[in-house]
Design a protein around this motif. Structure first.
Motif, PDB file in Angstrom:
ATOM      1  N   THR A   1       0.834  -1.205   0.000  1.00  0.00           N
ATOM      2  CA  THR A   1       0.000   0.000   0.000  1.00  0.00           C
ATOM      3  C   THR A   1       0.870   1.256   0.000  1.00  0.00           C
ATOM      4  O   THR A   1       0.624   2.198  -0.768  1.00  0.00           O
TER       5      THR A   1
ATOM      6  N   HIS B   1       2.192   1.589  -3.412  1.00  0.00           N
ATOM      7  CA  HIS B   1       1.158   2.078  -4.337  1.00  0.00           C
ATOM      8  C   HIS B   1       1.043   3.599  -4.239  1.00  0.00           C
ATOM      9  O   HIS B   1       0.866   4.280  -5.258  1.00  0.00           O
TER      10      HIS B   1
ATOM     11  N   LEU C   1      -4.177   6.999   0.409  1.00  0.00           N
ATOM     12  CA  LEU C   1      -4.140   5.578   0.742  1.00  0.00           C
ATOM     13  C   LEU C   1      -5.127   5.226   1.841  1.00  0.00           C
ATOM     14  O   LEU C   1      -5.674   4.138   1.861  1.00  0.00           O
TER      15      LEU C   1
ATOM     16  N   SER D   1      -4.641  -0.457  -2.733  1.00  0.00           N
ATOM     17  CA  SER D   1      -3.487  -1.005  -3.453  1.00  0.00           C
ATOM     18  C   SER D   1      -3.789  -2.355  -4.103  1.00  0.00           C
ATOM     19  O   SER D   1      -4.398  -3.218  -3.487  1.00  0.00           O
TER      20      SER D   1
END
Lengths: 339, 339
Positions: free
Chosen positions: B150, B153, B261, B287
């Motif tokens: 994540t 990402h 995120l 992600s």
């Protein structure tokens, strides 16, 4: 402009060189922008008028002592904001945020809807044209000052590439130029959302593969169907209302990108969990039109790009108030101002 | 989980192969996710519990007849959603939107906080590991199931590259992994915004060049000062509140990118005219952790990346309720569950 619906033609002092980086440009062609219609609809009445217009091309009359790239007698096109083309923002292609840049009609700078303009940062701003002042190409060159550069910015920031399926929301001049730009960058399918037939017909000539006249949920369903069920990978949003943003979010595929070009008529938008779960990107913005002129100009000059076809009506300068009204009534797509 | 604050350890039926594409995995390591804390704080009380946990690593016990890539006895890591790794979404790296994908703990699939899990789409989902079940590297491998993938990402979607100035908002496990990822992709300056000293100290060890403990306007002013006045070019927003989004918008430079995120705890955000005039891009999302495992695993196995350092407390399975409470109280950064 003195307020909503109140555009007047008035005498103003002749522009003169004030800074050594200035040029004075005698306007040959100008136009009215879709964004001029927002104040035309809502500007509070004011005691002093605001000079209008930010798209023009013309003949250089005089240059300041520091100007070396252009000279009196050059025919030039101006992007819709001025810029030095040398600062760090300009260096990375973000001329709209230029450190010495600004807007026409503000801070003592003339508007483009007039006989002449003092252009600050003339070397950075103005691009000399290798055509004569009576060329039939001039309307398409003028489109590079804003609408074509803006449509192109939408396609570039959306990341349009070969084989993409692109939705363009809005059949105004910017939306139509975005159709040109998306096709130019390789989009295979360009769905144009709009309900004004003359405009969407022009959109088809510019390369739109499909037209969707429906709005809201019905429009989204139609777009998804045309795009094969999952939605489009890229959206260029060229209107700027809350509803069109919602349409964009509903029509885009997971992992897709929405590029906004219209000035938002809202402060808040639906950017909650669904956007995150679906990995939707929201990008775009005010175009750094200056950044794109050199790239697009050759294709305008050789006739490959004809964004000037968005100008469907001509008005002499003293009829500018009628030009505003024609565009506000949607009788004119985009009004060319001749001098 | 039966509701906010109500996590129970219960016996459940042993998972069995139901589809030929399933595998049953005996869990070796699991953990509690920051996102598990949202239901822990707010889930309405329910008569039936919801299996929890979506990050785990374990030993394959049994595979369905269509599974060919892994076999009983393999040590495997699972990304936080399952996926076939072959559909068109997976093919373009968007495994989170996989057509045959889904979430652990839903639709009759077990949660990772348990002794064993039936993993659908086992061939696509599970990655076999070339290490033994007692390797000291396992916590860092487990981090690939979510937090490290994540954070990565965030850095990838923000477009972090060499020389960038990056702000990471949030000193949770994802924020700290985003620091690792931003440095790994070449960021020169990584400013970590957080006020929990033990965590921000770990962030410095992960490569943060600066730490800002202040929040709101004061925090923004400090970030801008550290970044040289104009703000940072990239922001990774790893919290998910309205306030942190506003901080991101205020701290980013014109033309910059904000990657989100954290699961947004808001429905509406301030995406009006200022974002357009400044050409700010809002990107990121959940992600596609599976997409990144092969890329990051070698660097975890050779010790170059140590995301497992975010696990600062260990709990045996029967103490999972305490693990939740320790994280909710911010006594634990991220709780490792051992079996």
């Amino acid at each position: 402009m003195y307020g909503a619906g109140d555009v007047r033609i008035e005498e103003r002092p002749d522009p003169k060189i004030q800074q050594p980086t200035d040029a004075v440009v005698r306007v040959v062609l100008s136009c009215v922008c879709g964004s001029d219609l927002w104040p035309y609809k809502s500007m509070p009445a004011a005691g002093t008028g605001r000079p209008m217009g930010h798209e023009f091309l013309g003949m250089v009359e005089e240059t300041g002592s520091d100007v070396s790239g252009i000279k009196a007698g050059d025919l030039v096109v101006a992007p819709f904001t001025y810029c030095d083309n040398t600062c760090d923002y300009c260096a990375r292609g973000l001329h709209i945020s230029c450190r010495r840049g600004g807007r026409y009609g503000f801070d003592g700078v003339d508007g483009g809807q007039g006989e002449a303009v003092r252009v600050p940062q003339a070397d950075g701003t103005l691009v000399a044209l290798p055509v004569s002042a009576d060329s039939a190409l001039l309307p398409s060159v003028l489109a590079l000052s804003d609408v074509m550069g803006t449509g192109h910015h939408g396609a570039v920031t959306a990341g349009v590439g070969r084989g993409d399926s692109v939705l363009v929301i809005g059949d105004g001049a910017v939306g139509l130029c975005a159709v040109i730009a998306a096709r130019r960058l390789g989009a295979e399918q360009v769905i144009l959302m709009g309900r004004h037939k003359a405009r969407t017909d022009l959109g088809r000539e510019f390369g739109a593969t499909d037209v969707v006249a429906e709005r809201g949920e019905e429009g989204v369903a139609r777009v998804r169907e045309l795009a094969g069920g999952d939605g489009v990978s890229k959206v260029i949003e060229a209107v700027g209302t809350r509803q069109t943003l919602e349409t964009a979010l509903a029509a885009v595929d997971d992992g897709g990108t929405i590029s906004r070009l219209g000035v938002p008529q809202y402060q808040e938008g639906p950017v909650g969990p669904s956007m995150i779960m679906r990995n939707i990107t929201l990008t775009g913005g005010a175009s750094p039109a200056r950044a794109y002129i050199e790239e697009l100009l050759p294709e305008v000059l050789n006739g490959a790009l004809e964004p000037g076809r968005v100008f469907d009506q001509r008005f002499p300068l003293d009829e500018v108030p009628h030009a505003y009204q024609a565009m506000a009534d949607r009788r004119a797509l985009k009004a060319l101002i001749t001098l």
